[in-house]
Design a protein around this motif. Structure first.
Motif, PDB file in Angstrom:
ATOM      1  N   LEU A 153      70.819  44.492  38.406  1.00  0.00           N
ATOM      2  CA  LEU A 153      70.530  43.090  38.136  1.00  0.00           C
ATOM      3  C   LEU A 153      70.641  42.850  36.634  1.00  0.00           C
ATOM      4  O   LEU A 153      70.400  43.761  35.843  1.00  0.00           O
ATOM      5  N   PRO A 154      70.990  41.640  36.234  1.00  0.00           N
ATOM      6  CA  PRO A 154      71.116  41.385  34.796  1.00  0.00           C
ATOM      7  C   PRO A 154      69.770  41.431  34.086  1.00  0.00           C
ATOM      8  O   PRO A 154      68.719  41.311  34.710  1.00  0.00           O
ATOM      9  N   TRP A 155      69.839  41.627  32.784  1.00  0.00           N
ATOM     10  CA  TRP A 155      68.672  41.644  31.889  1.00  0.00           C
ATOM     11  C   TRP A 155      67.734  42.831  32.143  1.00  0.00           C
ATOM     12  O   TRP A 155      66.525  42.744  31.932  1.00  0.00           O
ATOM     13  N   PHE A 156      68.304  43.950  32.586  1.00  0.00           N
ATOM     14  CA  PHE A 156      67.504  45.159  32.831  1.00  0.00           C
ATOM     15  C   PHE A 156      67.019  45.732  31.508  1.00  0.00           C
ATOM     16  O   PHE A 156      67.792  45.970  30.582  1.00  0.00           O
ATOM     17  N   ARG A 157      65.720  46.001  31.411  1.00  0.00           N
ATOM     18  CA  ARG A 157      65.100  46.481  30.172  1.00  0.00           C
ATOM     19  C   ARG A 157      65.241  47.988  29.979  1.00  0.00           C
ATOM     20  O   ARG A 157      65.055  48.496  28.871  1.00  0.00           O
ATOM     21  N   GLY A 158      65.529  48.709  31.039  1.00  0.00           N
ATOM     22  CA  GLY A 158      65.427  50.156  31.010  1.00  0.00           C
ATOM     23  C   GLY A 158      64.137  50.577  31.679  1.00  0.00           C
ATOM     24  O   GLY A 158      63.234  49.772  31.932  1.00  0.00           O
ATOM     25  N   LYS A 159      64.030  51.850  31.978  1.00  0.00           N
ATOM     26  CA  LYS A 159      62.840  52.351  32.660  1.00  0.00           C
ATOM     27  C   LYS A 159      61.630  52.310  31.736  1.00  0.00           C
ATOM     28  O   LYS A 159      61.744  52.506  30.527  1.00  0.00           O
ATOM     29  N   LYS A 160      60.483  52.068  32.321  1.00  0.00           N
ATOM     30  CA  LYS A 160      59.239  52.001  31.566  1.00  0.00           C
ATOM     31  C   LYS A 160      58.967  53.336  30.880  1.00  0.00           C
ATOM     32  O   LYS A 160      59.125  54.404  31.475  1.00  0.00           O
ATOM     33  N   ASP A 161      58.573  53.257  29.617  1.00  0.00           N
ATOM     34  CA  ASP A 161      58.222  54.407  28.770  1.00  0.00           C
ATOM     35  C   ASP A 161      59.425  55.279  28.407  1.00  0.00           C
ATOM     36  O   ASP A 161      59.247  56.336  27.779  1.00  0.00           O
ATOM     37  N   ALA A 162      60.622  54.871  28.779  1.00  0.00           N
ATOM     38  CA  ALA A 162      61.808  55.614  28.354  1.00  0.00           C
ATOM     39  C   ALA A 162      62.129  55.278  26.899  1.00  0.00           C
ATOM     40  O   ALA A 162      61.746  54.216  26.383  1.00  0.00           O
TER      41      ALA A 162
END
Length: 352
Positions: A153-162
């Motif tokens: 999906l667009p605007w993916f932040r990346g995995k949390k705490d990565a």
């Protein structure tokens, strides 16, 4: 010596053009490559260019493009400005004098992998402008404000705490290095795709509240509008007036700068070129994803390339003269802050 990767000329003409400019301007440009981004059988270079003064405390202007790979026009605008500047240096002593007073940093292609694929995100599916370790203080719009549901999906932040993506690590570390111990600096990050008016945004993206350097942003805005009254193509405003986001890189760089240099002044600006106007003038833009963010007609493309020269030249002068126009006293800053509130937050004047 720059080693051009000829077989990617079709996929990444901007990189090909950049490397040609680096060869042509090698006597004026200091080049570094803090990282490479792997893409198929090549390692795409993350180029950082420096021009002008190498004095540790030289006022610094940074021009950034290509954070979103689909928004190629931002990179192209910077390359066009660089080409003109190099040609001026062939004959214009004023250009030499101007550069001698400042450090000019350019990162024209932050996301070469995304540009290769013609995607907003990087090759890992991460939106680099939602990837910094910054959480919004106020509600963000669904998905647009940054999401961790899926990289598909667009605007993916990346995995949390990565950790941040390699491109953002290189970008933010470069900014910290060039701004280290520097009390006067401005950056301009060039994007496209929002609205039918070109906007100049300043932080915060994470908050609806007035930004700590609102007075200085107002002073810069007023100076530009007073100096170029006929160049009324920009809407200067806080980014949060349009939308709030998580993970904004410039919020992160600004906050880090303030932590390390509380007495300095850094104004991170974003140029958001209003591509909706291109779509309205030419509905063919609707049928190609690429053309939603980039002008496709040759005459319009040329106009956009030259449209922002005035702004970039203005910022070169503005960063050099910061001590003369930035508020120097508490009283002066308070006065500019009040005028800024009247312009950008008038509703707050009527709140109890």
């Amino acid at each position: 010596m720059i080693q051009r990767i000829y077989h990617i000329k079709r996929a990444l003409p901007e990189l090909f053009e950049l490397e040609k400019l680096l060869e042509d301007g090698r006597q004026h440009i200091r080049v570094s490559v803090p990282t490479h981004i792997p893409q198929q059988d090549v390692q795409l270079p993350f180029y950082v260019l420096e021009m002008g003064s190498d004095a540790p405390l030289a006022p610094t202007l940074a021009l950034i493009g290509g954070v979103h790979g689909i928004e190629r026009i931002g990179t192209q605008v910077i390359l066009s400005f660089l080409r003109t500047l190099l040609r001026r240096l062939d004959w214009d002593p004023v250009a030499h004098e101007q550069l001698a007073q400042i450090r000019l940093v350019m990162i024209p292609i932050v996301n070469p992998g995304g540009m290769w694929h013609n995607t907003r995100a990087n090759p890992n599916g991460v939106d680099l402008m939602r990837n910094a370790p910054v959480d919004a203080l106020h509600k963000t719009p669904f998905l647009v404000g940054g999401q961790r549901i899926s990289k598909h999906l667009p605007w993916f932040r990346g995995k949390k705490d990565a950790a941040m993506e390699d491109e953002n690590i290189a970008l933010t570390q470069t900014m910290e290095q060039v701004f280290a111990n520097q009390k006067h600096c401005i950056s301009l990050d060039c994007h496209s795709g929002f609205g039918s008016k070109d906007r100049i945004w300043f932080p915060y993206a994470k908050s609806l509240l007035p930004w700590p350097n609102l007075a200085e942003a107002y002073a810069l805005t007023e100076m530009f509008e007073h100096t170029y009254p006929s160049h009324d193509v920009y809407l200067f405003e806080p980014q949060a007036h349009s939308y709030t986001t998580n993970g904004d890189v410039w919020d992160y760089v600004y906050d880090r700068y303030c932590q390390h240099q509380p007495d300095g002044l850094y104004l991170p600006l974003t140029l958001e070129m209003g591509s909706w106007l291109w779509v309205r003038k030419n509905p063919r833009h609707l049928f190609r994803y690429h053309s939603l963010f980039n002008p496709i007609l040759p005459h319009r493309h040329q106009r956009i390339l030259r449209r922002h020269f005035t702004l970039m030249d203005f910022l070169m002068s503005a960063v050099r003269s910061m001590p003369s126009w930035a508020p120097a006293s508490v009283e002066e800053k308070a006065g500019l802050h009040r005028r800024a509130i009247e312009r950008w937050y008038p509703e707050s004047l009527h709140q109890p």
